[in-house]
Design a protein around this motif. Structure first.
Motif, short mmCIF file in Angstrom:
data_model
loop_
_atom_site.label_atom_id
_atom_site.label_comp_id
_atom_site.label_asym_id
_atom_site.label_seq_id
_atom_site.Cartn_x
_atom_site.Cartn_y
_atom_site.Cartn_z
N ASN A 40 30.34 -53.84 34.40
CA ASN A 40 31.46 -53.19 33.72
C ASN A 40 32.41 -52.48 34.68
OD1 ASN A 40 30.52 -53.93 31.11
ND2 ASN A 40 28.98 -52.32 31.28
N PHE A 41 32.29 -52.76 35.97
CA PHE A 41 33.14 -52.14 36.98
C PHE A 41 34.60 -52.48 36.71
CE2 PHE A 41 35.43 -52.35 41.02
CZ PHE A 41 35.21 -51.07 41.51
N ASP A 42 35.47 -51.48 36.74
CA ASP A 42 36.90 -51.67 36.54
C ASP A 42 37.61 -51.30 37.84
OD1 ASP A 42 39.59 -51.62 35.90
OD2 ASP A 42 39.36 -50.30 34.17
N PRO A 43 38.12 -52.29 38.59
CA PRO A 43 38.76 -51.99 39.89
C PRO A 43 40.04 -51.18 39.76
CG PRO A 43 39.08 -54.29 39.29
CD PRO A 43 38.14 -53.71 38.27
N ASN A 44 40.62 -51.11 38.57
CA ASN A 44 41.87 -50.36 38.39
C ASN A 44 41.64 -48.94 37.89
OD1 ASN A 44 43.51 -52.62 39.09
ND2 ASN A 44 43.01 -53.49 37.10
N ARG A 45 40.43 -48.59 37.60
CA ARG A 45 40.12 -47.26 37.05
C ARG A 45 40.23 -46.20 38.13
NH1 ARG A 45 35.41 -46.52 33.00
NH2 ARG A 45 37.13 -46.44 31.56
N LYS A 46 40.81 -45.07 37.78
CA LYS A 46 40.88 -43.91 38.66
C LYS A 46 39.81 -42.93 38.20
CE LYS A 46 44.71 -45.25 40.73
NZ LYS A 46 44.44 -46.47 41.44
N GLY A 47 39.08 -42.33 39.13
CA GLY A 47 38.03 -41.39 38.76
C GLY A 47 36.75 -42.13 38.44
N ARG A 48 36.06 -41.65 37.40
CA ARG A 48 34.76 -42.23 37.04
C ARG A 48 34.86 -43.70 36.67
NH1 ARG A 48 30.97 -38.03 33.75
NH2 ARG A 48 31.18 -36.34 35.23
N ASN A 49 33.81 -44.43 37.04
CA ASN A 49 33.72 -45.83 36.69
C ASN A 49 32.36 -46.05 36.03
OD1 ASN A 49 34.22 -48.72 36.72
ND2 ASN A 49 35.54 -48.36 38.49
N SER A 50 32.05 -47.25 35.67
CA SER A 50 30.74 -47.50 35.06
C SER A 50 29.65 -47.39 36.13
CB SER A 50 30.71 -48.88 34.41
OG SER A 50 30.88 -49.88 35.39
N ALA A 51 28.45 -47.10 35.69
CA ALA A 51 27.33 -46.93 36.62
C ALA A 51 26.77 -48.28 37.05
CB ALA A 51 26.24 -46.09 35.97
N HIS A 52 26.42 -48.38 38.31
CA HIS A 52 25.79 -49.56 38.87
C HIS A 52 24.38 -49.70 38.28
CE1 HIS A 52 24.26 -52.36 41.89
NE2 HIS A 52 25.51 -52.53 42.32
N GLN A 53 23.93 -50.91 38.06
CA GLN A 53 22.60 -51.14 37.48
C GLN A 53 21.48 -50.55 38.33
OE1 GLN A 53 22.71 -55.42 37.24
NE2 GLN A 53 23.49 -55.41 35.13
N LEU A 54 21.66 -50.49 39.64
CA LEU A 54 20.62 -49.93 40.50
C LEU A 54 20.38 -48.45 40.20
CD1 LEU A 54 18.59 -50.58 42.78
CD2 LEU A 54 20.37 -49.85 44.40
N THR A 55 21.42 -47.74 39.78
CA THR A 55 21.23 -46.31 39.47
C THR A 55 20.28 -46.14 38.29
OG1 THR A 55 23.19 -46.17 38.05
CG2 THR A 55 23.49 -45.64 40.37
N SER A 56 20.34 -47.02 37.31
CA SER A 56 19.41 -46.95 36.18
C SER A 56 18.00 -47.30 36.65
CB SER A 56 19.82 -47.92 35.07
OG SER A 56 21.05 -47.53 34.52
#
Length: 152
Positions: A99-115
């Motif tokens: 769900n990574f959004d390259p155009n998003r400023k600030g918070r983005n979706s969490a990487h699966q490895l963090t879960s």
């Protein structure tokens, strides 16, 4: 007299190089591959780009000369963006951030490895043993002294 001056200059330059030493960062995949050839633990910092505590930890703690020296000497160092879009292979599985959004400023979706790692906050520090297993973890900003105690 000239020998003393030269020796003083060499000592001064040596002290500068110790102070300017930076941590030799690599990806988790690179660190795990190096472990197979030369086993040593992995120091992994899990951070985000937007959180001020992560920025303070980077500036005030990780750039401290003694901290960078201890990490470089004793660990493979991994800097992992918890909201990045890298593909990571760990424990026989591939993790990414669909769900990574390259155009998003600030918070983005969490990487699966963090879960998978059960990251509870930022910055987080993980020590992976010589077999790549999580051995210890700590969450939150640490001063250089606190981090050095944790690492020893």
């Amino acid at each position: 007299m000239m020998k003393k001056l030269l020796l003083g200059l060499l000592l001064f330059l040596g002290a500068l190089s110790v102070q300017a030493q930076e941590i030799r960062w690599m990806s988790l995949d690179e660190a795990l591959a190096r472990q197979k050839k030369n086993p040593k633990p992995i120091f992994m910092e899990v951070y985000t780009d937007w959180y001020s505590q992560c920025k303070m930890f980077e500036t005030n703690t990780l750039q401290h000369p003694e901290v960078s020296e201890v990490i470089n000497r004793n660990y493979y160092a991994v800097k992992f963006n918890a909201e990045g879009n890298s593909v990571v292979n760990y424990k026989g599985a591939s993790f990414n951030n669909p769900n990574f959004d390259p155009n998003r400023k600030g918070r983005n979706s969490a990487h699966q490895l963090t879960s998978y790692l059960k990251v509870e906050g930022y910055p987080s520090i993980y020590i992976l043993n010589r077999n790549g297993e999580v051995e210890e973890k700590a969450t939150g900003f640490k001063t250089p002294e606190e981090l050095l105690r944790f690492l020893k």
